[in-house]
Design a protein around this motif. Sequence first.
Motif, PDB file in Angstrom:
ATOM      1  N   VAL A 226      24.187  73.861  99.535  1.00  0.00           N
ATOM      2  CA  VAL A 226      24.241  72.717 100.445  1.00  0.00           C
ATOM      3  C   VAL A 226      25.629  72.090 100.487  1.00  0.00           C
ATOM      4  CG1 VAL A 226      21.796  72.180 100.217  1.00  0.00           C
ATOM      5  CG2 VAL A 226      23.442  71.167  98.616  1.00  0.00           C
ATOM      6  N   GLY A 227      26.509  72.561  99.650  1.00  0.00           N
ATOM      7  CA  GLY A 227      27.863  72.022  99.632  1.00  0.00           C
ATOM      8  C   GLY A 227      28.720  72.822  98.675  1.00  0.00           C
ATOM      9  N   ALA A 228      29.954  72.382  98.520  1.00  0.00           N
ATOM     10  CA  ALA A 228      30.870  73.085  97.621  1.00  0.00           C
ATOM     11  C   ALA A 228      32.029  72.181  97.255  1.00  0.00           C
ATOM     12  CB  ALA A 228      31.388  74.358  98.270  1.00  0.00           C
ATOM     13  N   ILE A 229      32.586  72.442  96.098  1.00  0.00           N
ATOM     14  CA  ILE A 229      33.873  71.852  95.725  1.00  0.00           C
ATOM     15  C   ILE A 229      34.906  72.964  95.814  1.00  0.00           C
ATOM     16  CG2 ILE A 229      35.237  70.812  93.879  1.00  0.00           C
ATOM     17  CD1 ILE A 229      32.689  69.582  92.785  1.00  0.00           C
TER      18      ILE A 229
ATOM     19  N   THR B 170      32.788  69.692 107.832  1.00  0.00           N
ATOM     20  CA  THR B 170      32.112  69.736 106.528  1.00  0.00           C
ATOM     21  C   THR B 170      32.734  68.832 105.473  1.00  0.00           C
ATOM     22  OG1 THR B 170      33.481  71.601 105.844  1.00  0.00           O
ATOM     23  CG2 THR B 170      31.367  72.121 106.894  1.00  0.00           C
ATOM     24  N   ILE B 171      33.975  68.421 105.645  1.00  0.00           N
ATOM     25  CA  ILE B 171      34.677  67.717 104.568  1.00  0.00           C
ATOM     26  C   ILE B 171      34.148  66.285 104.419  1.00  0.00           C
ATOM     27  CG2 ILE B 171      36.893  66.864 103.717  1.00  0.00           C
ATOM     28  CD1 ILE B 171      38.237  69.224 104.988  1.00  0.00           C
ATOM     29  N   ALA B 172      33.512  66.055 103.261  1.00  0.00           N
ATOM     30  CA  ALA B 172      32.981  64.724 102.961  1.00  0.00           C
ATOM     31  C   ALA B 172      33.967  63.899 102.148  1.00  0.00           C
ATOM     32  CB  ALA B 172      31.655  64.844 102.206  1.00  0.00           C
ATOM     33  N   SER B 173      34.845  64.602 101.407  1.00  0.00           N
ATOM     34  CA  SER B 173      35.855  63.922 100.604  1.00  0.00           C
ATOM     35  C   SER B 173      36.988  64.904 100.334  1.00  0.00           C
ATOM     36  CB  SER B 173      35.258  63.421  99.288  1.00  0.00           C
ATOM     37  OG  SER B 173      36.211  62.681  98.544  1.00  0.00           O
TER      38      SER B 173
ATOM     39  N   ASP C   6      25.317  63.528  99.842  1.00  0.00           N
ATOM     40  CA  ASP C   6      25.407  62.074  99.988  1.00  0.00           C
ATOM     41  C   ASP C   6      24.979  61.370  98.708  1.00  0.00           C
ATOM     42  OD1 ASP C   6      26.303  62.301 102.572  1.00  0.00           O
ATOM     43  OD2 ASP C   6      24.328  62.028 103.488  1.00  0.00           O
ATOM     44  N   ASP C   7      23.970  61.892  98.057  1.00  0.00           N
ATOM     45  CA  ASP C   7      23.446  61.266  96.846  1.00  0.00           C
ATOM     46  C   ASP C   7      24.448  61.314  95.697  1.00  0.00           C
ATOM     47  OD1 ASP C   7      21.112  60.754  98.177  1.00  0.00           O
ATOM     48  OD2 ASP C   7      20.024  62.478  97.352  1.00  0.00           O
ATOM     49  N   ILE C   8      25.159  62.414  95.580  1.00  0.00           N
ATOM     50  CA  ILE C   8      26.042  62.589  94.417  1.00  0.00           C
ATOM     51  C   ILE C   8      27.522  62.433  94.761  1.00  0.00           C
ATOM     52  CG2 ILE C   8      24.368  64.118  93.312  1.00  0.00           C
ATOM     53  CD1 ILE C   8      26.125  66.487  94.093  1.00  0.00           C
ATOM     54  N   LEU C   9      27.823  62.073  96.019  1.00  0.00           N
ATOM     55  CA  LEU C   9      29.222  61.979  96.442  1.00  0.00           C
ATOM     56  C   LEU C   9      30.048  61.003  95.593  1.00  0.00           C
ATOM     57  CD1 LEU C   9      31.328  63.046  98.388  1.00  0.00           C
ATOM     58  CD2 LEU C   9      30.670  61.253 100.013  1.00  0.00           C
TER      59      LEU C   9
ATOM     60  N   GLU D 263      44.874  70.745  96.136  1.00  0.00           N
ATOM     61  CA  GLU D 263      43.943  70.026  97.009  1.00  0.00           C
ATOM     62  C   GLU D 263      42.521  70.200  96.477  1.00  0.00           C
ATOM     63  OE1 GLU D 263      43.606  70.315 101.680  1.00  0.00           O
ATOM     64  OE2 GLU D 263      42.436  71.925 100.745  1.00  0.00           O
ATOM     65  N   PHE D 264      41.774  69.107  96.455  1.00  0.00           N
ATOM     66  CA  PHE D 264      40.386  69.126  95.992  1.00  0.00           C
ATOM     67  C   PHE D 264      39.496  68.614  97.128  1.00  0.00           C
ATOM     68  CE2 PHE D 264      43.154  68.711  92.378  1.00  0.00           C
ATOM     69  CZ  PHE D 264      42.665  69.667  91.503  1.00  0.00           C
ATOM     70  N   VAL D 265      38.502  69.424  97.483  1.00  0.00           N
ATOM     71  CA  VAL D 265      37.677  69.139  98.655  1.00  0.00           C
ATOM     72  C   VAL D 265      36.194  69.179  98.294  1.00  0.00           C
ATOM     73  CG1 VAL D 265      37.222  69.737 101.063  1.00  0.00           C
ATOM     74  CG2 VAL D 265      39.423  70.333 100.033  1.00  0.00           C
ATOM     75  N   VAL D 266      35.443  68.215  98.801  1.00  0.00           N
ATOM     76  CA  VAL D 266      33.983  68.257  98.724  1.00  0.00           C
ATOM     77  C   VAL D 266      33.469  68.568 100.117  1.00  0.00           C
ATOM     78  CG1 VAL D 266      31.862  66.981  98.268  1.00  0.00           C
ATOM     79  CG2 VAL D 266      33.894  66.583  96.838  1.00  0.00           C
ATOM     80  N   HIS D 267      32.757  69.698 100.242  1.00  0.00           N
ATOM     81  CA  HIS D 267      32.154  70.089 101.524  1.00  0.00           C
ATOM     82  C   HIS D 267      30.667  69.769 101.508  1.00  0.00           C
ATOM     83  CE1 HIS D 267      35.595  72.173 103.196  1.00  0.00           C
ATOM     84  NE2 HIS D 267      35.758  72.846 102.060  1.00  0.00           N
ATOM     85  N   ASP D 268      30.183  69.281 102.621  1.00  0.00           N
ATOM     86  CA  ASP D 268      28.749  69.020 102.811  1.00  0.00           C
ATOM     87  C   ASP D 268      28.255  69.917 103.933  1.00  0.00           C
ATOM     88  OD1 ASP D 268      26.212  68.079 103.155  1.00  0.00           O
ATOM     89  OD2 ASP D 268      26.765  65.978 103.387  1.00  0.00           O
TER      90      ASP D 268
END
Length: 224
Positions: free
Chosen positions: A109-112, A42-45, A5-8, A27-32
Amino acid sequence: MALIDDILPSLNILIQGLAKHFGNTSEFVVHDFKDGRQFDHTIASIINGHVTGRTIGDSILQVEMNPLSEAKISSKAQDGVFNYFTRTQDGRTLKSSMIYLRDQDNIIVGAICINSDVTQLQQAKNYIDHYVGIPSVALPENSPASCIDEFLVTLIYESIDAVGVPITSMSREQKMTGIKFLKDRGAFKITKASEIIAKFYDISKYTVYNYLNESCESQSMQQE
């Protein structure tokens, strides 16, 4: 710790820029992962979600989850997993990479994730290989069962690429072409190959043999 959330906002700028560079087939995905404990929704963006048919709030793919599970049990600190291949349900080929995002305690804690549709590139490669006469790789004798299974699946993927149409969109004639491709490369010499091929092509084993018989009859008529 709400690291993602802080760096999204910064991550959004990053994946938007990457999408502009690589185009709409990647496709580019940010997982939280919520401090490494949550793997649902998990997909935040996400940019170009049409590649896998996902949107914000959806879950990580199983193919993405497998390397992540290995990283969690590994004693080594890894940056991610890069350049692995998978298939969509409709038969498209994806080249994928996962970059881990860790907190100060080294917890993932997440992944791209990057998923690039390389189906057309694979088809072009197969055409070039065929045109210049590069032979298919043969299966070594006395190979272990696991290698034989992997070899058969590779042949099946090659047959799909040779037809040039995802299985879900193949006509009866196109499926016959794929089955003939497999026959010509000796796939049916492998034990229980017809059952595995039938599963991939979404037809019955009986239909597989029908297609084989029809292709043989057609070939005999052409030779007369």
